[in-house]
Design an enzyme around this catalytic site. Sequence first.
Site, PDB file in Angstrom:
ATOM      1  N   ASP A 218       0.809  -1.214   0.000  1.00 45.61           N
ATOM      2  CA  ASP A 218       0.000   0.000   0.000  1.00 45.61           C
ATOM      3  C   ASP A 218       0.841   1.263   0.000  1.00 45.61           C
ATOM      4  O   ASP A 218       0.397   2.318  -0.451  1.00 45.61           O
ATOM      5  CB  ASP A 218      -0.938  -0.008   1.211  1.00 45.61           C
ATOM      6  CG  ASP A 218      -1.957   1.112   1.158  1.00 45.61           C
ATOM      7  OD1 ASP A 218      -2.534   1.324   0.075  1.00 45.61           O
ATOM      8  OD2 ASP A 218      -2.186   1.762   2.187  1.00 45.61           O
ATOM      9  N   THR A 242      -5.665   7.004  -0.848  1.00 49.17           N
ATOM     10  CA  THR A 242      -6.149   5.790  -1.486  1.00 49.17           C
ATOM     11  C   THR A 242      -7.655   5.690  -1.317  1.00 49.17           C
ATOM     12  O   THR A 242      -8.179   5.858  -0.218  1.00 49.17           O
ATOM     13  CB  THR A 242      -5.480   4.546  -0.878  1.00 49.17           C
ATOM     14  OG1 THR A 242      -4.069   4.640  -1.041  1.00 49.17           O
ATOM     15  CG2 THR A 242      -5.970   3.289  -1.563  1.00 49.17           C
ATOM     16  N   GLN A 292      -5.203  -0.301  -7.544  1.00 47.46           N
ATOM     17  CA  GLN A 292      -5.682   0.752  -6.641  1.00 47.46           C
ATOM     18  C   GLN A 292      -6.173   1.935  -7.453  1.00 47.46           C
ATOM     19  O   GLN A 292      -5.651   2.218  -8.536  1.00 47.46           O
ATOM     20  CB  GLN A 292      -4.570   1.262  -5.705  1.00 47.46           C
ATOM     21  CG  GLN A 292      -4.402   0.503  -4.431  1.00 47.46           C
ATOM     22  CD  GLN A 292      -3.511   1.255  -3.433  1.00 47.46           C
ATOM     23  OE1 GLN A 292      -3.077   2.385  -3.680  1.00 47.46           O
ATOM     24  NE2 GLN A 292      -3.247   0.617  -2.311  1.00 47.46           N
TER      25      GLN A 292
END
Length: 366
Positions: A218, A242, A292
């Site tokens: 991430d 995000t 993402q």
Amino acid sequence: MTRPYPVPISSDEPLGSVTRVLALEETDGEDAFTGASLPQHSGRVYGGQVVAQGLLAASATLIDDGDGPRLPHSVHAYFMRGGKPEAPIRFDVERMHDGRSFSQRRTTASQDGAAILTMVSSFQETQEGAEVQLPAPQVPRPEELTSALEIFRTIDHPVARFLGRTAAFDLRHVEGNIYLHPGEVVEGRQHLWARSRGQVPPEASQVVHRALLAYMCDQLMLEPALRSQGLSWRSEGMSLATLDHAQWFHRDVDVGDWLLFVQDSPTSQGGRSMARAEVFDAEGRLVSTIAQEGMVRMPTADRSGTGRWAIRVAEGDDGSPIPDPQADMAGDGHGGDAVKRDGALVGSQGHQPQQGVGVREHEPGV
């Protein structure tokens, strides 16, 4: 009560701090757990941590029917609001379905009764089938590349020295990093090697390794989007968050070994950017695919940033700017205060990441 999924604690720091925070505890309610967060002076919980914890919470509710464990093969998560690092996170798991081969679980992470993340995870028994994959690209090996840790140690500042000691993962960019300056070529692609700093306990299951991979990735997923726009982590006024995270696990993975991230960003529009990654192990096996979408905003003539989702990362505890070892070279044209070092950010108001955890704010920036 359902017992939490067992996470063996690494004796090596800074990885030990990550494994400790992933070890959830029982709480009131069926299929419910609580978890802590690594300290974040930014005031936001690291999103990768919550995804990893949510995956482990879901894994704790699976029952072995005698055909072997069901391993996670996909995760789809949405970030809804920022978490507070000082407050516990509650994880409630819904057992959606248990079929002959697959199981699905919905996990909701919440604080003070408000959801901060919701995710659905799917699990599959180990089964035989065709073995086909894309080949891994030929790129320089990690031993030939500069570690971000070495870069931090060249900067004479206590924050940089802190990051050099505490970053939980070793990152090595093939095309050069964008911590202080944009890439030499404006292109939404990059290759990056990564592995944990410290040994993952040998008794750690494949579920734990996959959770650690979700935790790790991430912090670097949106870098190709920044490259495609000619940005760096220092670009002044940049806001980034995000929005959602999707990940598929194809084969067993060892986060203690080198993993190659082959990344790109196919599109950016409306303040949103898409990013993708294929993750290969050192033997060239495709172990995971990730996607993402994130908010990436820069101030314009018509709109200045509110600062709510800003990456604030230029100053130390005393307010002094972090020295730039390339200060005599041409800057990136954006100046300013966004620097991400080895997946960790340092706040411009003295916010330091703890235990090598990134502090990018994972909230929709609406």
